[in-house]
Design an enzyme around this catalytic site. Sequence first.
Site, mmCIF file in Angstrom:
data_model
loop_
_atom_site.group_PDB
_atom_site.id
_atom_site.type_symbol
_atom_site.label_atom_id
_atom_site.label_comp_id
_atom_site.label_asym_id
_atom_site.label_seq_id
_atom_site.Cartn_x
_atom_site.Cartn_y
_atom_site.Cartn_z
ATOM 1 N N CYS A 87 0.838 -1.206 0.000
ATOM 2 C CA CYS A 87 0.000 0.000 0.000
ATOM 3 C C CYS A 87 0.874 1.259 0.000
ATOM 4 O O CYS A 87 1.504 1.576 1.000
ATOM 5 C CB CYS A 87 -0.905 -0.044 1.225
ATOM 6 S SG CYS A 87 -1.766 1.484 1.589
ATOM 7 N N CYS A 101 0.107 3.866 2.641
ATOM 8 C CA CYS A 101 0.514 3.348 3.954
ATOM 9 C C CYS A 101 1.997 3.616 4.192
ATOM 10 O O CYS A 101 2.403 4.016 5.295
ATOM 11 C CB CYS A 101 0.277 1.842 4.032
ATOM 12 S SG CYS A 101 -1.438 1.326 3.866
#
Length: 104
Positions: A29, A32
């Site tokens: 991600c 993230c």
Amino acid sequence: MALQFTDETAREAIASGKPVVIDLWAEWCGPCLKLGPAVEQLAEEFEGKAIVGKLNVDENDEISSQFRVRNIPTVLFIKDGELKDRTVGLVSIDELRAKLQPLL
């Protein structure tokens, strides 16, 4: 430094009654990974006042299911065992601080 939570250690932190910040993330991600340094900074700034850590949702799925996390990154703000607030998506360190401060 932010803790590396597992489902079990996250449950223990939540049960402590202290303010807990859990960053739910995954290695694949991009947002993230961009949020990671802000979470690390938050952990350093609030060391001794709050428990701040990261939980990899690919390796641990119980906490994300319990708190109905549908998107990552999601940051949970918990006190006295109860979810008090959350952020979803890439947010600034200032927004993380603003959500944690009232829990101290």
